[in-house]
Design an enzyme around this catalytic site. Structure first.
Site, PDB file in Angstrom:
ATOM      1  N   THR A  83       0.392   4.088  -2.945  1.00  0.00           N
ATOM      2  CA  THR A  83       0.312   5.774  -1.968  1.00  0.00           C
ATOM      3  C   THR A  83       1.335   6.781  -2.800  1.00  0.00           C
ATOM      4  OG1 THR A  83       1.543   5.306  -0.464  1.00  0.00           O
ATOM      5  CG2 THR A  83      -0.698   4.847   0.013  1.00  0.00           C
ATOM      6  N   LEU A 126       0.930  -1.171   0.407  1.00  0.00           N
ATOM      7  CA  LEU A 126       0.119   0.025  -0.041  1.00  0.00           C
ATOM      8  C   LEU A 126       0.609   1.280  -0.150  1.00  0.00           C
ATOM      9  CD1 LEU A 126      -2.897   1.742   0.088  1.00  0.00           C
ATOM     10  CD2 LEU A 126      -2.476   1.051   2.717  1.00  0.00           C
ATOM     11  N   TYR A 127       1.805   0.949   0.720  1.00  0.00           N
ATOM     12  CA  TYR A 127       2.563   2.346   1.039  1.00  0.00           C
ATOM     13  C   TYR A 127       2.819   2.711  -0.659  1.00  0.00           C
ATOM     14  CZ  TYR A 127       7.604   4.917   0.907  1.00  0.00           C
ATOM     15  OH  TYR A 127       8.074   5.703   1.323  1.00  0.00           O
ATOM     16  N   ALA A 128       3.618   1.517  -1.149  1.00  0.00           N
ATOM     17  CA  ALA A 128       3.928   1.686  -2.852  1.00  0.00           C
ATOM     18  C   ALA A 128       3.045   2.065  -3.568  1.00  0.00           C
ATOM     19  CB  ALA A 128       4.804   0.351  -3.577  1.00  0.00           C
TER      20      ALA A 128
END
Length: 465
Positions: free
Chosen positions: A266, A262-264
């Site tokens: 965003t 999810l970090y990637a």
């Protein structure tokens, strides 16, 4: 037989007293009604005034940053509030504005006035000091959240204050505060490094990534698009956007539509949002894809940092390997090299081309890898730390969990080298030695490096922060 007593006078007196009481009750009721009416009217007027000031019509909200702040009440601008840190003044007060202006005023001819978001963070603090030392005006913004130990961020803040960099304690999602900052300072550049970092934490708190990396970024762009002049923006993307890409080394031309976390996702969304604001509003935007940055004053959630802590405390550490039994490898990039890349990107950023929220002509849009170009297996990282710490690690080799991590990263930095001379020069052993030197001084622990430093008469880094 005598006549009955005459009660007429008594009855008349009682009737008169009753009449007087009714008159007095009526007067009291009328007076009370008037008082209640006037009080209610006053409260209603205050509420109407409050909501008119704080919640203007939607059609009136699209204004430049300078005008926006004046529509908000003194309550919402922090007139009665003080900063959560004793070195900051009340937001919006005269002393606060003086500190903001002083910190953001350049001291060299043609120097920049730069807003650095995430200034109390790892990369942000290093960049802020480097820019200030060369004569640029630098104002920091940070919310000092508790993703990792806030005391480390406060220590960085003290270090920045010694270098005449003032940090505003606030959040990207506070549009009123952002508008106030742009009302006080006509920033020429923004170095946007504030973000919710970490790949694994996204599985525990996904909303924090959306709030910071997407909503916060949009808030900043909304203010920047309406500023006059519009600032040029350099911002932190991530090497994580390459996700499941298996072509090496990673190039800016490779696909980035398969994020593994999810970090990637965003950060990839941030790149698309940047394209949109560049296309519609003429904002000059440069995204930097950082590759595993490490060094003094680093982040405690990074492997090299918590490996150091656990090795010194005699705890076991998990060393990941791929499902095929191969070692996980990272393109570890030393902080000083990354700072040079950030400064180079700022120096070559062209001016935005919009004004008052309207694009006048095409604007610059760029993205670059900032890595070391030399991937190192995590096992080798551990071996270097063992040597520097003077202590063997209790290694526990395990399969890499499906938590968003990727098996390897490897940067191609030829584009950054071509455009602003980016050339990393610090190998992992040298960089980790500098980190352990700082760690020893900051936390007051014994390491082989610290003993060598003491023997040579040097002073450990970080001891006075």
């Amino acid at each position: 037989m005598g006549s009955p007593p005459d009660t007429s006078k008594t009855i008349k007196l009682e009737r008169y007293n009753s009449y007087v009481r009714r008159i007095q009750s009526t007067k009291l009721l009328n007076a009370s009604s008037k008082l209640i009416f006037r009080t209610t009217l006053l409260i209603a007027l205050v509420l109407v005034l409050f909501f008119t000031i704080n919640y203007p019509p939607l059609s009136d909200r699209r204004v430049d940053a300078g005008a926006a702040i004046h529509r908000h009440s003194f309550l919402s601008t922090g007139f009665f509030s003080s900063s959560r840190f004793p070195t900051s003044s009340a937001i919006g007060g005269p002393n606060w504005e003086k500190q903001v202006r002083h910190s953001s005023t350049p001291r060299r001819p043609n120097g920049f006035s730069i807003l650095v978001t995430g200034a109390a963070g790892f990369i942000g603090s290093h960049c802020s000091i480097a820019l200030k030392k060369r004569g640029d005006g630098v104002l920091g913004l940070d919310n000092f959240n508790s993703y990792y130990d806030p005391s480390l961020k406060r220590s960085r803040q003290k270090m920045l204050l010694k270098n005449q960099v003032f940090i505003v304690d606030g959040d990207l999602n506070d549009a009123v505060l952002l508008a106030k900052l742009f009302d006080v300072v006509p920033f020429s550049h923004i170095l946007h490094l504030a973000a919710q970092a970490g790949v694994r934490y996204a599985m525990q708190n996904p909303q924090s990534y959306v709030s910071s990396n997407i909503a916060g970024f949009i808030n900043l762009l909304e203010i920047a698009k309406s500023a006059n002049p519009q600032p040029a923006i350099v911002w932190a993307s991530s090497s994580s956007v390459y996700g499941l890409n298996d072509k090496v080394p990673f190039s800016e031309l490779h696909r980035t539509d398969r994020p593994a976390s999810l970090y990637a996702a965003t950060k990839k969304a941030g790149e698309e949002i940047a394209h949109t604001y560049n296309h519609i509003y003429g904002l000059s935007l440069t995204g930097l894809r950082f590759f595993t940055v490490y060094g003094p004053w680093g982040r405690p959630d990074m492997a090299y940092f918590f490996f150091t802590k656990d090795i010194l405390q005699g705890k076991s550490i998990d060393v990941y390997q791929t499902q095929e039994g191969k070692q996980v490898a990272r393109d570890f990039t030393y902080i000083d090299d990354v700072v040079k890349g950030c400064v180079g990107a700022l120096d070559t950023a062209e001016k935005s081309t919009g004004s008052g929220g309207k694009k006048k002509k095409p604007a610059q849009l760029r993205v670059y890898n900032l890595g070391n170009t030399s991937p190192v297996p995590v096992g080798q990282l551990v071996s270097i730390l063992e040597s520097l710490l003077g202590k063997k690690a209790k290694k526990h080799v395990v399969g890499m969990p499906r938590n968003g991590d990727v098996p390897f990263t490897h940067a191609n930095v030829s584009l950054a080298y071509r455009d602003f001379g980016y050339k990393p020069s610090t190998d992992l052993a040298s960089g980790l030695r500098k980190f352990v030197k700082w760690y020893s001084g900051y936390y007051g622990v014994e390491t082989r490096v610290k003993k060598e430093i003491q023997g040579a008469g040097e002073v450990p880094e970080g001891g006075s922060a």
